[in-house]
Write a protein that holds these residues in place. Structure first.
Motif, PDB file in Angstrom:
ATOM      1  N   VAL A 129      15.792 110.832  50.198  1.00 33.19           N
ATOM      2  CA  VAL A 129      14.681 110.395  49.365  1.00 33.19           C
ATOM      3  C   VAL A 129      15.230 109.686  48.124  1.00 33.19           C
ATOM      4  N   SER A 130      14.385 108.885  47.492  1.00 31.41           N
ATOM      5  CA  SER A 130      14.813 108.134  46.316  1.00 31.41           C
ATOM      6  C   SER A 130      15.063 109.066  45.139  1.00 31.41           C
ATOM      7  N   LEU A 131      16.007 108.681  44.284  1.00 26.05           N
ATOM      8  CA  LEU A 131      16.374 109.511  43.140  1.00 26.05           C
ATOM      9  C   LEU A 131      15.326 109.479  42.038  1.00 26.05           C
ATOM     10  N   GLY A 132      14.727 108.320  41.811  1.00 30.44           N
ATOM     11  CA  GLY A 132      13.798 108.153  40.696  1.00 30.44           C
ATOM     12  C   GLY A 132      14.068 106.844  39.994  1.00 30.44           C
ATOM     13  N   VAL A 133      13.826 106.779  38.697  1.00 33.64           N
ATOM     14  CA  VAL A 133      14.004 105.531  37.950  1.00 33.64           C
ATOM     15  C   VAL A 133      15.495 105.259  37.752  1.00 33.64           C
ATOM     16  N   VAL A 134      15.892 104.026  38.034  1.00 30.20           N
ATOM     17  CA  VAL A 134      17.290 103.612  37.924  1.00 30.20           C
ATOM     18  C   VAL A 134      17.452 102.620  36.771  1.00 30.20           C
ATOM     19  N   ALA A 135      18.494 102.813  35.976  1.00 32.50           N
ATOM     20  CA  ALA A 135      18.866 101.852  34.927  1.00 32.50           C
ATOM     21  C   ALA A 135      19.918 100.907  35.486  1.00 32.50           C
ATOM     22  N   VAL A 136      19.712  99.614  35.318  1.00 34.12           N
ATOM     23  CA  VAL A 136      20.673  98.610  35.767  1.00 34.12           C
ATOM     24  C   VAL A 136      21.148  97.811  34.555  1.00 34.12           C
ATOM     25  N   CYS A 161      13.231 103.115  44.297  1.00 33.82           N
ATOM     26  CA  CYS A 161      13.400 103.478  42.891  1.00 33.82           C
ATOM     27  C   CYS A 161      12.909 102.364  41.969  1.00 33.82           C
ATOM     28  N   PRO A 162      12.001 102.645  41.039  1.00 38.77           N
ATOM     29  CA  PRO A 162      11.699 101.659  40.001  1.00 38.77           C
ATOM     30  C   PRO A 162      12.955 101.387  39.178  1.00 38.77           C
ATOM     31  N   VAL A 163      13.038 100.203  38.587  1.00 41.61           N
ATOM     32  CA  VAL A 163      14.250  99.793  37.884  1.00 41.61           C
ATOM     33  C   VAL A 163      13.915  99.314  36.472  1.00 41.61           C
ATOM     34  N   VAL A 164      14.689  99.793  35.501  1.00 35.28           N
ATOM     35  CA  VAL A 164      14.663  99.235  34.154  1.00 35.28           C
ATOM     36  C   VAL A 164      16.004  98.535  33.949  1.00 35.28           C
ATOM     37  N   VAL A 165      15.956  97.230  33.724  1.00 36.26           N
ATOM     38  CA  VAL A 165      17.178  96.428  33.585  1.00 36.26           C
ATOM     39  C   VAL A 165      17.460  96.169  32.120  1.00 36.26           C
ATOM     40  N   LYS A 166      18.707  96.395  31.714  1.00 36.45           N
ATOM     41  CA  LYS A 166      19.168  95.986  30.390  1.00 36.45           C
ATOM     42  C   LYS A 166      19.800  94.616  30.555  1.00 36.45           C
ATOM     43  N   ALA A 167      19.139  93.593  29.992  1.00 34.96           N
ATOM     44  CA  ALA A 167      19.614  92.216  30.146  1.00 34.96           C
ATOM     45  C   ALA A 167      20.965  92.027  29.477  1.00 34.96           C
ATOM     46  N   HIS A 168      21.777  91.125  30.034  1.00 30.92           N
ATOM     47  CA  HIS A 168      23.039  90.797  29.367  1.00 30.92           C
ATOM     48  C   HIS A 168      22.767  89.764  28.278  1.00 30.92           C
ATOM     49  N   PRO A 169      23.386  89.923  27.104  1.00 28.18           N
ATOM     50  CA  PRO A 169      23.109  88.995  25.994  1.00 28.18           C
ATOM     51  C   PRO A 169      23.575  87.570  26.239  1.00 28.18           C
ATOM     52  N   ILE A 214      15.594 108.831  33.368  1.00 22.60           N
ATOM     53  CA  ILE A 214      16.492 107.972  34.153  1.00 22.60           C
ATOM     54  C   ILE A 214      17.313 108.855  35.077  1.00 22.60           C
ATOM     55  N   SER A 215      17.320 108.509  36.370  1.00 26.91           N
ATOM     56  CA  SER A 215      17.973 109.365  37.373  1.00 26.91           C
ATOM     57  C   SER A 215      19.339 108.872  37.818  1.00 26.91           C
ATOM     58  N   ALA A 216      19.666 107.605  37.554  1.00 24.63           N
ATOM     59  CA  ALA A 216      20.963 107.040  37.942  1.00 24.63           C
ATOM     60  C   ALA A 216      21.109 105.700  37.248  1.00 24.63           C
ATOM     61  N   ALA A 217      22.333 105.189  37.222  1.00 19.65           N
ATOM     62  CA  ALA A 217      22.580 103.905  36.566  1.00 19.65           C
ATOM     63  C   ALA A 217      23.603 103.094  37.340  1.00 19.65           C
ATOM     64  N   GLY A 218      23.437 101.782  37.279  1.00 19.99           N
ATOM     65  CA  GLY A 218      24.395 100.845  37.860  1.00 19.99           C
ATOM     66  C   GLY A 218      24.851  99.874  36.792  1.00 19.99           C
ATOM     67  N   PHE A 219      26.159  99.644  36.720  1.00 17.82           N
ATOM     68  CA  PHE A 219      26.738  98.845  35.624  1.00 17.82           C
ATOM     69  C   PHE A 219      27.811  97.925  36.181  1.00 17.82           C
ATOM     70  N   THR A 220      27.860  96.699  35.658  1.00 24.77           N
ATOM     71  CA  THR A 220      28.969  95.789  35.929  1.00 24.77           C
ATOM     72  C   THR A 220      29.397  95.188  34.601  1.00 24.77           C
ATOM     73  N   GLY A 221      30.650  95.412  34.221  1.00 28.73           N
ATOM     74  CA  GLY A 221      31.100  94.900  32.934  1.00 28.73           C
ATOM     75  C   GLY A 221      32.502  95.363  32.603  1.00 28.73           C
ATOM     76  N   SER A 222      32.763  95.549  31.317  1.00 23.54           N
ATOM     77  CA  SER A 222      34.108  95.858  30.857  1.00 23.54           C
ATOM     78  C   SER A 222      34.446  97.335  31.024  1.00 23.54           C
ATOM     79  N   VAL A 223      35.736  97.635  31.013  1.00 23.90           N
ATOM     80  CA  VAL A 223      36.192  99.028  31.076  1.00 23.90           C
ATOM     81  C   VAL A 223      35.699  99.788  29.855  1.00 23.90           C
TER      82      VAL A 223
END
Length: 510
Positions: A129-136, A161-169, A214-223
Motif C-alpha cells: 500500500v502507499s506510504l502517504g504524502v511524499v516530499a520531493v 502518494c500525493p506529492v509536495v515538491v520543493k522547487a529548485h531555485p 510527510i511519510s517519505a522523501a526523495g532528493f537529488t542534489g549535493s552530499v
C-alpha cells in the motif's frame, strides 16, 4: 516579516529575469502538506491514477515549447538537450501508467490456511500500500526528468502518494509551469489538484522533511544538502525513509589491452562523456584509471585533442561555477598533479573543460590526494596512471560508493578466456549500482532493469530512482490474517476479478 521573493535568474548573465513566487513560510508549508494529506484517498483508484499519469504526459508534450523556452532561459542547457529531456520525462510518466495498469508492483501473495502444516498456517494475504504524502526535492541539473514532473514525482504518484515538491531555485519558472501541467492533468481526470503541490525556498525544504504528515522523501542534489535532510528525516520522532541521490565519482577502469586496441576511440568517448552538459550529469565519469606506457599516452593524446575542441560553456548558476573553479584550483595545486588541459574559468560567465593527471600510486594510501576521490561538479575528470593490477585494486579499494562504474576491455578480454576481466568486474561491482562494460555512463535508460542508485554517498538507500522498480520506494507491505473475504480489499480476494498478477499458494497466477 514579508516572504522573500523567488527570482528566475539567467545563468548566461547572472541577472534576474523575473520574480516567480515567494518563498513559503513554515505556516504555508504546513498548509500545503495538510492539503495533500487530505486528498490522499483520491489516488486509491489505480485506473484513475494511470489516466492521470497519461494526461500529465500529454499536457507536458503539449506545453513543450513554452516549458523548454523557460528551462533554457533558467539553466542554459540548450533546446536540443532540453527537448530530449522533456521527451524522456513524458515517456517516464507513461511508463509508470503502464506499471499501475499491470499491477505487479502490488506484489500480491495469498497463502490459504493449511492446518496440516506443523505448526499450522492461518490464511495470509499480503500486498503493498502507499506510504502517504511524499516530499520531493527537485534537482538543479535536470529541470524536467529529476524535478517537478520527474521520476520521483511520477513514481510516487503511481504508488498512490500525493506529492509536495520543493522547487529548485535554479529553475523556479520552469517548476511553476510543470506544476501547473500536473495539476491541470489531475483536474482533467477528476482528481483534486492538490495531489501535487509546489513550494519554494530553502527553509520550506527543511520544514517539509520535518512535517509529521510527510511519510517519505526523495532528493537529488549535493552530499552536504542531502546529508542534512537525511539526518533531519532520521531525527524525527517518527523517522521516515529518505531516498537521496547525493554525489558520485563514477570510476572508469581502462585495461592496457583496451587502450592498445582503441586508444583514440576511448579518449574521444571519455571527453564526450565528461563534458556532456558542461560536466553536470550525475553520471559524469569523474575518475579514470588508465595504464602507464605508449597505449595510455595515446589515449591521453586523444583525450587532449577532443577536450581542446570543446567550447567554454555556462554552468547552471554562478555559485556552481565558482565552486567548480575553486575545486579545480585546489586539486591542480596538489603535488604530483598535472593539468594537460587546465579546466576552470572560460570567461566571465563560462567555464572551460579539462582534466588532471597523476600517478595512481599517490592514491593507494590516505593523504592530501584523497580530495581527488571526491566529486568535482563540472567539466573535469581525473586520470590516474597505474603500473600494475595491484595498483588498480589498491585504488579501487579506497573509492566511495557510486552510481556507476565502467570497465573498458579489449575484444580479446571480453570472452573471458584471459584472466583479469572477470576479476576487475568483481572489484567494480561493490562500488556501484550500475556497472558498464565498453560504454559510457552518461545516459540513463528508463528501462525496467535500470538501477540508478548505489552505495553511499551515491545514494542513501539501495533503491533506484529510475525505472519501474522506483515505485517500490513509496510502498509498504501489509498482511491480512484470517480476514473474512467480504472485508478484504478486492485485490486480495480469491476470485481475482481485477485480473492482477499474484502468487497463490506459492504458484504464480496472471
Amino acid at each position: 516579516m514579508a516572504a522573500a521573493p523567488v527570482w528566475s535568474v539567467d545563468p548566461r548573465t547572472g541577472k534576474p529575469r523575473e520574480q516567480v513566487a515567494d518563498e513559503a513560510t513554515a505556516e504555508e508549508v504546513d498548509r500545503a502538506v495538510r492539503r495533500a494529506y487530505a486528498v490522499r484517498s483520491a489516488l486509491a483508484d489505480r485506473t484513475v491514477r494511470a489516466a492521470f499519469l497519461r494526461a500529465a504526459a500529454d499536457l507536458l508534450d503539449a506545453t513543450s515549447e513554452h516549458a523548454i523556452e523557460a528551462a533554457d532561459a533558467e539553466t542554459a542547457l540548450g533546446p536540443v538537450r532540453l527537448t530530449g529531456e522533456l521527451a524522456r520525462t513524458s515517456a517516464q510518466l507513461r511508463a509508470f501508467a503502464e506499471v499501475v495498469d499491470e499491477g505487479a508492483f502490488l506484489d500480491i501473495r495469498i497463502d490459504h490456511a493449511d492446518p496440516k502444516r506443523t505448526p499450522p498456517w492461518p490464511d495470509m494475504r499480503r500486498w503493498k500500500v502507499s506510504l502517504g504524502v511524499v516530499a520531493v526535492y527537485a534537482a538543479s541539473n535536470f529541470p524536467f526528468a529529476f524535478s517537478v514532473p520527474g521520476g520521483d514525482t511520477a513514481s510516487a504518484l503511481a504508488a498512490g502518494c500525493p506529492v509536495v515538491v520543493k522547487a529548485h531555485p535554479d529553475h523556479p519558472a520552469t517548476s511553476e509551469i510543470c506544476a501547473s501541467v500536473l495539476r491541470r492533468a489531475a483536474a482533467q481526470v477528476g482528481l483534486p489538484e492538490d495531489v501535487l503541490i509546489l513550494v519554494h525556498g530553502f527553509e520550506a525544504g527543511v520544514e517539509l522533511v520535518k512535517h509529521p504528515l510527510i511519510s517519505a522523501a526523495g532528493f537529488t542534489g549535493s552530499v552536504r544538502g542531502g546529508r542534512a535532510l537525511f539526518d533531519a528525516a532520521a531525527a524525527r520522532p517518527a523517522p521516515i525513509p529518505f531516498h537521496g541521490e547525493l554525489g558520485s565519482l563514477n570510476p572508469v577502469v581502462i585495461t592496457e589491452a583496451a587502450a592498445a586496441e582503441r586508444s583514440e576511440q576511448i579518449g574521444a568517448g571519455l571527453a564526450g562523456s565528461m563534458t556532456l552538459g558542461e560536466g553536470q550529469f550525475c553520471t559524469k565519469p569523474g575518475f579514470v584509471l588508465a595504464p602507464v606506457g605508449d597505449a595510455g599516452d595515446r589515449l591521453l593524446t586523444a583525450l587532449t585533442t577532443a577536450v581542446s575542441e570543446t567550447e567554454p560553456g555556462v554552468m547552471l548558476d554562478h555559485r556552481m561555477r565558482d565552486a567548480f573553479v575553486g575545486g579545480v584550483e585546489e586539486r591542480a595545486a596538489l603535488p604530483g598533479v598535472d593539468a594537460p588541459i587546465t579546466p576552470g574559468a572560460g570567461g566571465e560567465h563560462t567555464v572551460s573543460a579539462g582534466f588532471l593527471t597523476l600517478p595512481a600510486e599517490l592514491l593507494t594510501s590516505a593523504g592530501e590526494h584523497d580530495l581527488l576521490l571526491e566529486e568535482c561538479f563540472g567539466p573535469v575528470t581525473v586520470v590516474a596512471r597505474y603500473t600494475s593490477s595491484e595498483e588498480i585494486t589498491s585504488v579501487l579499494s579506497r573509492l566511495p560508493g557510486n552510481l556507476t562504474a565502467t570497465l573498458h576491455l579489449a575484444d580479446s578480454e571480453a570472452d573471458g578466456s584471459k584472466p583479469g576481466a572477470a576479476e576487475l568486474l568483481a572489484e567494480l561491482t561493490p562500488l556501484a549500482g550500475r556497472v558498464l562494460v565498453n560504454g559510457w555512463p552518461t545516459g540513463v535508460a528508463v528501462a525496467p532493469a535500470q538501477q540508478h542508485g548505489g552505495p553511499y554517498p551515491a545514494t542513501t538507500s539501495t533503491s533506484t530512482s529510475v525505472g519501474a522498480t522506483a515505485i517500490e520506494r513509496w510502498l509498504r507491505p501489509v498482511s491480512y490474517q484470517s480476514t473474512p473475504a467480504a472485508l478484504l480489499p478486492p485485490e486480495l480476494r480469491d476470485e481475482n476479478a481485477l485480473g492482477l498478477p499474484r502468487r497463490v499458494d506459492d504458484r504464480r497466477e496472471g
